[in-house]
Structure formats: structure tokens, C-alpha cells
Design a protein around this motif. Structure first.
Motif, short mmCIF file in Angstrom:
data_model
loop_
_atom_site.label_atom_id
_atom_site.label_comp_id
_atom_site.label_asym_id
_atom_site.label_seq_id
_atom_site.Cartn_x
_atom_site.Cartn_y
_atom_site.Cartn_z
N LEU A 67 1.07 -1.51 0.00
CA LEU A 67 -0.34 -0.11 0.00
C LEU A 67 1.36 1.39 0.29
CD1 LEU A 67 -3.00 -1.10 2.21
CD2 LEU A 67 -3.08 -0.95 0.00
N ALA A 68 1.55 1.21 0.94
CA ALA A 68 2.93 2.71 1.26
C ALA A 68 4.17 2.33 -0.72
CB ALA A 68 3.99 1.75 1.79
N VAL A 69 3.97 1.64 -1.30
CA VAL A 69 4.66 1.81 -2.08
C VAL A 69 3.66 2.29 -3.50
CG1 VAL A 69 6.00 0.56 -4.02
CG2 VAL A 69 6.48 0.17 -2.09
N LEU A 70 2.65 1.44 -3.09
CA LEU A 70 1.81 2.13 -4.62
C LEU A 70 1.13 3.37 -3.87
CD1 LEU A 70 -0.94 -1.43 -4.63
CD2 LEU A 70 1.00 -0.26 -6.63
N HIS A 71 0.99 4.14 -3.12
CA HIS A 71 0.65 5.37 -2.62
C HIS A 71 1.60 6.33 -3.09
CE1 HIS A 71 0.26 8.57 0.05
NE2 HIS A 71 -0.85 9.12 -0.44
N LEU A 72 2.36 5.79 -3.05
CA LEU A 72 4.13 6.58 -3.40
C LEU A 72 4.39 6.89 -4.78
CD1 LEU A 72 6.49 6.06 -0.37
CD2 LEU A 72 5.66 7.56 -0.27
N VAL A 73 4.16 5.85 -5.29
CA VAL A 73 4.42 5.63 -7.51
C VAL A 73 3.29 6.36 -7.74
CG1 VAL A 73 5.54 4.33 -6.88
CG2 VAL A 73 3.20 3.52 -7.76
N GLY A 74 2.03 7.07 -6.65
CA GLY A 74 0.83 7.59 -7.80
C GLY A 74 -0.60 6.65 -7.80
N ARG A 75 -0.06 5.02 -7.36
CA ARG A 75 -0.83 4.35 -8.51
C ARG A 75 -1.79 3.73 -6.92
NH1 ARG A 75 0.70 1.95 -12.66
NH2 ARG A 75 1.86 3.66 -13.84
N GLY A 76 -2.09 4.19 -5.73
CA GLY A 76 -3.54 3.72 -5.26
C GLY A 76 -3.07 4.76 -3.93
N PHE A 77 -4.04 4.71 -3.11
CA PHE A 77 -4.28 5.17 -1.78
C PHE A 77 -3.87 5.57 -0.90
CE2 PHE A 77 -6.88 0.97 -1.08
CZ PHE A 77 -6.71 0.86 0.07
N ALA A 78 -3.87 6.44 -0.25
CA ALA A 78 -2.86 6.38 1.41
C ALA A 78 -3.19 5.45 2.45
CB ALA A 78 -2.49 7.81 1.53
N PRO A 79 -1.78 4.32 2.97
CA PRO A 79 -2.46 3.95 4.04
C PRO A 79 -2.58 3.70 5.54
CG PRO A 79 0.44 3.34 3.03
CD PRO A 79 -0.34 4.43 2.84
N TRP A 80 -2.61 5.84 5.38
CA TRP A 80 -2.22 6.32 7.01
C TRP A 80 -2.94 7.68 6.39
CZ3 TRP A 80 -0.72 11.39 8.72
CH2 TRP A 80 -1.48 11.23 10.54
N THR A 81 -4.19 7.94 6.50
CA THR A 81 -4.99 10.00 6.83
C THR A 81 -4.43 10.37 7.86
OG1 THR A 81 -6.59 9.02 7.06
CG2 THR A 81 -6.06 8.85 4.58
N PRO A 82 -3.76 11.88 7.62
CA PRO A 82 -3.94 12.94 8.22
C PRO A 82 -5.11 13.34 8.88
CG PRO A 82 -3.05 13.74 5.89
CD PRO A 82 -3.32 12.36 5.61
N THR A 83 -4.70 13.18 10.29
CA THR A 83 -5.64 13.45 11.89
C THR A 83 -4.52 14.16 12.30
OG1 THR A 83 -7.32 12.25 12.92
CG2 THR A 83 -5.20 10.93 12.35
N GLU A 84 -5.33 15.05 13.31
CA GLU A 84 -4.80 16.19 13.86
C GLU A 84 -4.96 14.95 15.14
OE1 GLU A 84 -2.68 18.77 14.71
OE2 GLU A 84 -3.38 19.22 12.65
N ALA A 85 -5.99 14.10 15.72
CA ALA A 85 -5.74 13.07 16.28
C ALA A 85 -4.84 11.87 16.34
CB ALA A 85 -7.30 12.53 16.86
N SER A 86 -3.45 12.19 16.55
CA SER A 86 -2.98 11.59 15.99
C SER A 86 -1.59 11.55 16.53
CB SER A 86 -2.67 10.57 14.79
OG SER A 86 -0.98 9.64 14.38
N VAL A 87 -0.36 10.64 17.23
CA VAL A 87 1.19 10.96 17.45
C VAL A 87 1.64 11.62 16.37
CG1 VAL A 87 2.97 10.05 18.60
CG2 VAL A 87 0.58 9.53 19.58
N LEU A 88 1.82 10.97 15.24
CA LEU A 88 2.13 12.15 13.74
C LEU A 88 0.95 12.59 13.45
CD1 LEU A 88 2.88 7.83 12.18
CD2 LEU A 88 4.26 9.70 13.46
#
Length: 365
Positions: A45-66
Motif C-alpha cells: 500500500l505504501a509503495v503504490l501510494h508513493l508512485v501514485g497508483r493507490g490510496f494512502a495507508p494512513w490519512t492525516p488527522t490531528e488526533a494522532s501522534v503523527l
């Protein structure tokens, strides 16, 4: 000892005989399989997202450590962590594979020595406590409402399908991270049998203290939500309760889950947490499988800890305003700040239960 305990022991004087070592070995095989599945799935999932071929395995949210990071940055982190996990799993494979033994069994020398298991534990903790966030716990708490809403029985209007994807991905992080940690710890203890040789008395003493904390924190949280459902503005302003509206009943659902969790937590230090009650059809008087108590407890512990760390981040960066209410409504946010303590205490109680059961088993064998 109570009369009920005497009756249970008479029905099964050595209840642990019902679960031979082969059953425990089968249970331990599941963690490496889940760890491998998470590594392969999220790396893809991460590789596909980075090459623009898939969805992000993690979506931004403020309610997260990251919460301050973007989706691409976290995809890079997931790619690195998943690749490291695969390498660690490879290092933990015995030199001479034996179908009868799980990953890291003491009877097979491992190529990576201690490196593989240590990497698995480190990566698993990072995944379970940082990549997972409040969405994992929220999904678990609201799961009954979601299921009822999807089949048209419950409040379907309250179910947002767009939120299910990120929540399921976050839940996957929790499951994968815990599987990595369990796989690593199993490999370590398999090569060092004495490393988990706690006495039954020591484990029982530690378990009682940990269970007390793991019950007190959710009771504090549940008391506020139950009061709101009854129309009592406990720890909040009247206007906050009015603005909350029917959402207070969703909080009641989470509170009830917390109360059930308190009861199950007590089972980690009570006799009925070791042997099923005699009146239970089919299994009455039989031993409670260790995994049946430890796996759910450690899973919930990881969910609660990651969610609590997310709330602590909001407090640290001064973004408590993202939580409904204001700083004056302390009951809306203060109980969550103790969730990391709850999670750690629950995890310790589960490990103490496991150590106590295994120590008692060694005495009887």
C-alpha cells in the motif's frame, strides 16, 4: 477457597491437561502469520501510494501522534517499517525449519541471533503506538452502531462510510503492530526459557496492582459519560451538554464498553478468570485458555495507549480546542489523558496473568 472453587476443582482437578503444549504452539503460529500479512500488505500500500497508483495507508488527522505529518511522509515511514519487519521475520526463521515449531523456537538456531526478535518488538511498538491512533479505538467502540446502521436497524444517519476506510486501516496498524511484538517476544522467550520464569506469587501481586489501575481509569471515564446520558452535566457546562444532543448516547455506548472491560479486567486476577463457571454449557469447569484472556487484553491495551498518546499530543501542542467543548469542560478531555496509564496497566495485568498461569502449569507438570 469458596465452595464454587471446590466444585470446579473436583470436576477437573488438573484443568490444564485440557490444553496440551501442541495447542499452545498452534496459537503462537498465528502471530507470525499476521505479522507477515501486515508487512506485505502495508508495504504494498505504501509503495503504490508513493508512485501514485493507490490510496494512502494512513490519512492525516490531528488526533494522532503523527498528526503534524502528511500522508506521503507517513507512507515513507510505513514502507521503511514494513521492509524492516520483513527482514526481521527472515532473521527469526530457524536455520533448520521444523513444521512443529513456531518462528524463533529454541530448537532451531536463528540466523540473526537476537537482532531479528528485537527489531520485531521495536517495529511493532512503533506501529501499534504511533501509526495507530484514536480511530482504532473509536472504530471498536462504535462498531455495534456501525453494524446496525449498515443493515438499517440502528441510526444509519450517524454512520459515515467515508470514515470507515481510515478507521479500518488504523485498526490494521493495531493488529499488525501487536502481532509483530508478540512474534518478537515469543522468539526471545523461546531461546531463553528462564526469561519469563516469574513465580506465581510475584505475578499475582503485580497483576493485582496493575488490574486495580486498569479498572480505576475506565471507571472514571465511564462515570462522566453515564452522567451525561442521564442529563447530569458532570464536569461540563450545561451548554456543552445541550450542544452534544443525542451524541451523548454514543458516549454512553463507549462507557458501557468500558464497564464491561472493567469486569473482564477483574477476571485477570480472579479465579473465574482461570476456570469457566460450572453452569456454562459444554465448557463449565474447564480452564480458560490463556490466549482467550491475554490476546483481547493486550489488544485493547495497545488501542487505549495509542489513543491516549494522541490526546496527550493535542495537549502538548495546545490543540485541545479540536476536542468538543472548551477547557472548562474538563470531563470532555481530562479522562483521556490517563488512557496511556490505563493501557500500560492493562498490558502489565495481562502479562502477569500469563506468567502466573504458566508458572502454575510448570508446578503441576
Amino acid at each position: 477457597m469458596t465452595a464454587l472453587d471446590d466444585a470446579l476443582l473436583r470436576q477437573n482437578p488438573n484443568p490444564r491437561d485440557a490444553h496440551p503444549p501442541s495447542d499452545r504452539r498452534r496459537d503462537r503460529r498465528l502471530a507470525p502469520l499476521l505479522a507477515l500479512a501486515w508487512s506485505l500488505a502495508y508495504l504494498s500500500l505504501a509503495v503504490l501510494h508513493l508512485v501514485g497508483r493507490g490510496f494512502a495507508p494512513w490519512t492525516p488527522t490531528e488526533a494522532s501522534v503523527l498528526g503534524s505529518l502528511g500522508a506521503r511522509a507517513v507512507s515513507v515511514a510505513i514502507m521503511v517499517l514494513a521492509a524492516t519487519a520483513l527482514a526481521a521475520l527472515a532473521l527469526s526463521v530457524p536455520d533448520r525449519p521444523d513444521r512443529a515449531h513456531p518462528v524463533g523456537d529454541a530448537r532451531g538456531r536463528t540466523v540473526g541471533g537476537r537482532l531479528g526478535p528485537v527489531l520485531l518488538v521495536v517495529v511493532g511498538l512503533l506501529v501499534a503506538l504511533t501509526l495507530a491512533d484514536t480511530r482504532s479505538l473509536t472504530f471498536l467502540g462504535y462498531l455495534p452502531m456501525v453494524l446496525l446502521g449498515l443493515v438499517g436497524v440502528g441510526p444509519a444517519d450517524d454512520v459515515d462510510p467515508a470514515l470507515l476506510g481510515p478507521a479500518l486501516l488504523a485498526m490494521g496498524q493495531s493488529v499488525g503492530g501487536l502481532a509483530l511484538v508478540v512474534t518478537g517476544l515469543t522468539a526471545v522467550t523461546a531461546r531463553r526459557p528462564g526469561s519469563e520464569a516469574w513465580s506465581s506469587e510475584r505475578a499475582a501481586r503485580l497483576g493485582r496492582w496493575a488490574a486495580a489501575v486498569a479498572v480505576a481509569v475506565p471507571l472514571f471515564y465511564a462515570s462522566t459519560r453515564v452522567a451525561w446520558a442521564l442529563g447530569v452535566p458532570f464536569g461540563v457546562r450545561d451548554v456543552f451538554l445541550d450542544e452534544l444532543g443525542d451524541a451523548r448516547y454514543a458516549g454512553l455506548g463507549l462507557a458501557l464498553f468500558g464497564l464491561v472491560g472493567c469486569l473482564l479486567t477483574l477476571g485477570l486476577v480472579q479465579r473465574w478468570g482461570e476456570v469457566f463457571w460450572s453452569w456454562v454449557p459444554g465448557i463449565g469447569g474447564r480452564p480458560v485458555p490463556v490466549g482467550l484472556a491475554v490476546v483481547p487484553a493486550t489488544f485493547v491495551a495497545s488501542l487505549v495507549t495509542s489513543a491516549g498518546l494522541s490526546f496527550l499530543r493535542l495537549l502538548a501542542v495546545g490543540e485541545l480546542s479540536r476536542i468538543p467543548g472548551s477547557e472548562a469542560d474538563w470531563a470532555a478531555w481530562a479522562p483521556e489523558m490517563f488512557w496511556p496509564l490505563w493501557g500500560v496497566a492493562l498490558g502489565v495485568a495481562a502479562l502477569a496473568y500469563r506468567a502466573r498461569r504458566h508458572a502454575d502449569e510448570q508446578v503441576t507438570t
